[in-house]
Scaffold this motif. Structure first.
Motif, PDB file in Angstrom:
ATOM      1  N   UNK A   1      -6.233  12.133  -6.922  1.00  0.00           N
ATOM      2  CA  UNK A   1      -4.821  12.458  -7.067  1.00  0.00           C
ATOM      3  C   UNK A   1      -4.119  12.460  -5.714  1.00  0.00           C
ATOM      4  N   UNK A   2      -4.840  12.880  -4.681  1.00  0.00           N
ATOM      5  CA  UNK A   2      -4.215  13.127  -3.379  1.00  0.00           C
ATOM      6  C   UNK A   2      -4.549  12.094  -2.309  1.00  0.00           C
ATOM      7  N   UNK A   3      -5.666  11.395  -2.432  1.00  0.00           N
ATOM      8  CA  UNK A   3      -6.087  10.432  -1.404  1.00  0.00           C
ATOM      9  C   UNK A   3      -5.968   9.014  -1.937  1.00  0.00           C
ATOM     10  N   UNK A   4      -5.313   8.173  -1.186  1.00  0.00           N
ATOM     11  CA  UNK A   4      -5.085   6.791  -1.621  1.00  0.00           C
ATOM     12  C   UNK A   4      -6.224   5.858  -1.208  1.00  0.00           C
ATOM     13  N   UNK A   5      -7.230   6.380  -0.542  1.00  0.00           N
ATOM     14  CA  UNK A   5      -8.337   5.556  -0.055  1.00  0.00           C
ATOM     15  C   UNK A   5      -8.972   4.745  -1.181  1.00  0.00           C
ATOM     16  N   UNK A   6      -9.117   3.464  -0.939  1.00  0.00           N
ATOM     17  CA  UNK A   6      -9.759   2.574  -1.908  1.00  0.00           C
ATOM     18  C   UNK A   6     -11.187   3.023  -2.194  1.00  0.00           C
ATOM     19  N   UNK A   7     -11.917   3.415  -1.143  1.00  0.00           N
ATOM     20  CA  UNK A   7     -13.314   3.821  -1.314  1.00  0.00           C
ATOM     21  C   UNK A   7     -13.448   5.013  -2.259  1.00  0.00           C
ATOM     22  N   UNK A   8     -12.449   5.870  -2.297  1.00  0.00           N
ATOM     23  CA  UNK A   8     -12.461   7.029  -3.202  1.00  0.00           C
ATOM     24  C   UNK A   8     -12.066   6.599  -4.612  1.00  0.00           C
ATOM     25  N   UNK A   9     -10.969   5.873  -4.732  1.00  0.00           N
ATOM     26  CA  UNK A   9     -10.403   5.570  -6.052  1.00  0.00           C
ATOM     27  C   UNK A   9     -11.150   4.492  -6.823  1.00  0.00           C
ATOM     28  N   UNK A  10     -11.862   3.595  -6.134  1.00  0.00           N
ATOM     29  CA  UNK A  10     -12.575   2.536  -6.851  1.00  0.00           C
ATOM     30  C   UNK A  10     -13.694   3.096  -7.733  1.00  0.00           C
ATOM     31  N   UNK A  11     -14.113   4.329  -7.471  1.00  0.00           N
ATOM     32  CA  UNK A  11     -15.157   4.972  -8.265  1.00  0.00           C
ATOM     33  C   UNK A  11     -14.603   5.682  -9.497  1.00  0.00           C
ATOM     34  N   UNK A  12     -13.286   5.785  -9.581  1.00  0.00           N
ATOM     35  CA  UNK A  12     -12.652   6.486 -10.697  1.00  0.00           C
ATOM     36  C   UNK A  12     -12.723   5.661 -11.975  1.00  0.00           C
ATOM     37  N   UNK A  13     -12.884   6.332 -13.094  1.00  0.00           N
ATOM     38  CA  UNK A  13     -12.879   5.637 -14.391  1.00  0.00           C
ATOM     39  C   UNK A  13     -11.498   5.046 -14.676  1.00  0.00           C
ATOM     40  N   UNK A  14     -10.466   5.539 -13.997  1.00  0.00           N
ATOM     41  CA  UNK A  14      -9.104   5.053 -14.213  1.00  0.00           C
ATOM     42  C   UNK A  14      -8.698   3.941 -13.249  1.00  0.00           C
ATOM     43  N   UNK A  15      -9.615   3.523 -12.375  1.00  0.00           N
ATOM     44  CA  UNK A  15      -9.302   2.440 -11.439  1.00  0.00           C
ATOM     45  C   UNK A  15      -9.025   1.153 -12.213  1.00  0.00           C
ATOM     46  N   UNK A  16      -7.918   0.486 -11.856  1.00  0.00           N
ATOM     47  CA  UNK A  16      -7.526  -0.759 -12.515  1.00  0.00           C
ATOM     48  C   UNK A  16      -7.637  -1.903 -11.513  1.00  0.00           C
ATOM     49  N   UNK A  17      -8.678  -2.711 -11.627  1.00  0.00           N
ATOM     50  CA  UNK A  17      -8.834  -3.816 -10.667  1.00  0.00           C
ATOM     51  C   UNK A  17      -7.770  -4.899 -10.888  1.00  0.00           C
ATOM     52  N   UNK A  18      -7.455  -5.572  -9.815  1.00  0.00           N
ATOM     53  CA  UNK A  18      -6.568  -6.729  -9.879  1.00  0.00           C
ATOM     54  C   UNK A  18      -7.466  -7.953  -9.842  1.00  0.00           C
ATOM     55  N   UNK A  19      -7.473  -8.690 -10.923  1.00  0.00           N
ATOM     56  CA  UNK A  19      -8.416  -9.804 -11.068  1.00  0.00           C
ATOM     57  C   UNK A  19      -7.978 -11.082 -10.362  1.00  0.00           C
ATOM     58  N   UNK A  20      -6.658 -11.304 -10.268  1.00  0.00           N
ATOM     59  CA  UNK A  20      -6.197 -12.550  -9.647  1.00  0.00           C
ATOM     60  C   UNK A  20      -4.796 -12.370  -9.076  1.00  0.00           C
ATOM     61  N   UNK A  21      -4.331 -13.368  -8.378  1.00  0.00           N
ATOM     62  CA  UNK A  21      -3.047 -13.302  -7.708  1.00  0.00           C
ATOM     63  C   UNK A  21      -1.884 -13.094  -8.671  1.00  0.00           C
ATOM     64  N   UNK A  22      -2.009 -13.577  -9.890  1.00  0.00           N
ATOM     65  CA  UNK A  22      -0.935 -13.417 -10.870  1.00  0.00           C
ATOM     66  C   UNK A  22      -0.716 -11.947 -11.228  1.00  0.00           C
ATOM     67  N   UNK A  23      -1.697 -11.092 -10.956  1.00  0.00           N
ATOM     68  CA  UNK A  23      -1.595  -9.668 -11.279  1.00  0.00           C
ATOM     69  C   UNK A  23      -1.220  -8.818 -10.054  1.00  0.00           C
ATOM     70  N   UNK A  24      -0.626  -9.407  -9.036  1.00  0.00           N
ATOM     71  CA  UNK A  24      -0.368  -8.687  -7.790  1.00  0.00           C
ATOM     72  C   UNK A  24       0.617  -7.539  -7.936  1.00  0.00           C
ATOM     73  N   UNK A  25       1.286  -7.415  -9.071  1.00  0.00           N
ATOM     74  CA  UNK A  25       2.273  -6.349  -9.272  1.00  0.00           C
ATOM     75  C   UNK A  25       1.744  -5.228 -10.164  1.00  0.00           C
ATOM     76  N   UNK A  26       0.459  -5.231 -10.455  1.00  0.00           N
ATOM     77  CA  UNK A  26      -0.100  -4.216 -11.339  1.00  0.00           C
ATOM     78  C   UNK A  26      -1.479  -3.798 -10.850  1.00  0.00           C
TER      79      UNK A  26
END
Length: 199
Positions: free
Chosen positions: A90-115
């Protein structure tokens, strides 16, 4: 990474570092002020990773790349309080922290750069303009001033480094090199960029 409200909240970390120092020598830590009123998008806190290339120290010459990454928390933001202070996602924007979250939403390709949990800065600035009325040009201007002021504060150290530790001519016609600096920037609720750290 530790979030604390009072110095005494850091006592366990201090004890741990004292033990580690006995085995490994000194330890370095960074203490940052927490900005409790960040600008939110989709109810989430985010920061920006922006890049500056320094091509000369004397005279100081640098270029800000007008794109970058916006890294989003994965848990909707609430101002810090004892009951949520340990919720790093909730408080830290670090990728290393948030990529482990069940709510992390990966960006699969360049067309998804806004989400997703990592977005392009251009998409985020467009969203800020739509929601808050601040244009991308205004935001880049403020970020440019922040980057310039940061580099001016760094300049004496850079000159010292290149003169004493890496002796080489500082004249613009001398040998060339460059340094890339990553700026981590948070935009606060007043649409002002705040420097978090340098990489």
């Amino acid at each position: 990474l530790v979030l604390a409200r009072k110095w005494k909240d850091l006592d366990p970390l201090v004890q741990k570092s004292k033990l580690a120092a006995e085995f490994r020598g000194t330890s370095d830590y960074v203490v940052q002020r927490y900005f409790a009123s960040p600008l939110l998008l989709d109810g989430l806190k985010f920061d920006l990773r922006l890049y500056v290339v320094v091509t000369s120290v004397v005279p100081l010459r640098a270029y800000l790349f007008k794109e970058g990454l916006a890294r989003f928390c994965t848990v909707p933001y609430q101002p810090p309080k004892d009951s949520n202070l340990q919720d790093a996602c909730m408080h830290l924007t670090n990728y290393a922290v948030n990529k482990k979250s069940k709510d992390f939403q990966p960006t699969e390709n360049l067309a998804q750069h806004a989400e997703g949990s990592k977005r392009s800065v251009s998409a985020v600035f467009q969203q800020i303009e739509q929601l808050y009325g601040a244009s991308a040009d205004e935001l880049w201007s403020k970020v440019g001033h922040l980057a310039a002021n940061t580099l001016m504060a760094l300049r004496p150290g850079l000159v010292e480094f290149y003169v004493h530790e890496q002796p080489r001519p500082l004249h613009p016609l001398g040998p060339k090199g460059f340094q890339i600096i990553g700026l981590d920037v948070l935009i606060d609720g007043d649409l002002e960029p705040r420097l978090l750290e340098l990489n």
